[in-house]
Design an enzyme around this catalytic site. Structure first.
Site, PDB file in Angstrom:
ATOM      1  CB  CYS A  36       3.375  -0.606  -5.829  1.00  0.00           C
ATOM      2  SG  CYS A  36       2.889  -1.680  -4.473  1.00  0.00           S
TER       3      CYS A  36
ATOM      4  CG  HIS B 277      -2.333   0.202  -6.270  1.00  0.00           C
ATOM      5  ND1 HIS B 277      -1.329   0.307  -7.214  1.00  0.00           N
ATOM      6  CD2 HIS B 277      -1.732  -0.239  -5.136  1.00  0.00           C
ATOM      7  CE1 HIS B 277      -0.183  -0.064  -6.659  1.00  0.00           C
ATOM      8  NE2 HIS B 277      -0.398  -0.390  -5.399  1.00  0.00           N
ATOM      9  CD  GLU B 278      -3.157   0.796  -1.704  1.00  0.00           C
ATOM     10  OE1 GLU B 278      -2.721  -0.244  -1.168  1.00  0.00           O
ATOM     11  OE2 GLU B 278      -2.420   1.613  -2.276  1.00  0.00           O
TER      12      GLU B 278
ATOM     13  CG  HIS C  67      -1.652  -4.282  -2.473  1.00  0.00           C
ATOM     14  ND1 HIS C  67      -0.475  -4.926  -2.772  1.00  0.00           N
ATOM     15  CD2 HIS C  67      -1.435  -2.973  -2.747  1.00  0.00           C
ATOM     16  CE1 HIS C  67       0.418  -4.042  -3.211  1.00  0.00           C
ATOM     17  NE2 HIS C  67      -0.139  -2.846  -3.213  1.00  0.00           N
TER      18      HIS C  67
HETATM   19 ZN    ZN Z   1       0.753  -1.158  -3.884  1.00  0.00          ZN
END
Ligand code: ZN
Length: 178
Positions: free
Chosen positions: A91, A133-134, A137
């Site tokens: 990341c 993953h995004e 966030h």
């Molecule tokens: Zn990330």
């Protein structure tokens, strides 16, 4: 366009939930352009607005399966996923550390584009991983919560090389950061 600073783990903004986008205006377009420039400079494959300190549901993913085409996702949500794959993840907000995270092998996201038009996009492999993953966030979650151990890039390269029977692998770790 300008490059923005990427917020690092420890900053509370990364643990907050992002707000939906309601105006598809010049400000949004400028943000997306800045995200593109920032991601290019950082040599990553994905970026979420909270990583720039902005709690907006805006994500940029580089489609490594399709000529590194950038995919702009506004107010994205996962509407389907299948399969399971354990793979290396890093990341841009967790500089220099990597871990193994299990993600679906195929993920379909519904989102709006920069003009507010709704569309769906399906990603496999690294792109599916990147979508997950995004989008994490946007909920204030980092991949480090999903892995039991973090490794340096040297350690993870060694582990991967061992896994691949000591065959030399092209050094792609850096390109997996999101
Ligand atoms: Zn990330």
């Amino acid at each position: 366009m300008s490059v923005r600073k990427i917020i690092q783990r420890g900053d509370p903004v990364l643990n907050k939930k992002a707000h939906p986008v309601t105006s598809f205006d010049e400000k949004l377009h400028a943000l997306l352009d800045e995200m593109k420039e920032t991601l290019d400079r950082a040599d990553g494959v994905g970026l979420a607005a909270p990583q720039l300190g902005l709690l907006r549901r805006v994500v940029l993913v580089i489609d490594t399966n399709d000529d590194n085409k950038p995919i702009e996702l506004v107010n994205p949500r996962i509407i389907a996923s299948s399969g399971e794959e354990r793979g290396v993840e890093g990341c841009l907000s967790v500089a220099g550390l990597y871990g193994y995270v299990t993600r679906p092998t195929e993920v379909t996201v519904e989102a709006q584009d920069r003009y507010g038009e709704t569309f769906t996009v399906t990603g496999t492999g690294l792109t599916a991983r990147c979508f997950c993953h995004e989008l994490d966030h946007l909920e204030g979650h980092l991949f480090v919560e999903l892995t039991d151990q973090l490794y340096t890039s040297e350690e993870i390269d060694e582990l991967e090389a061992e896994k691949n029977g000591k065959k030399r692998e092209k050094r792609g770790r850096r390109a997996k950061k999101g």
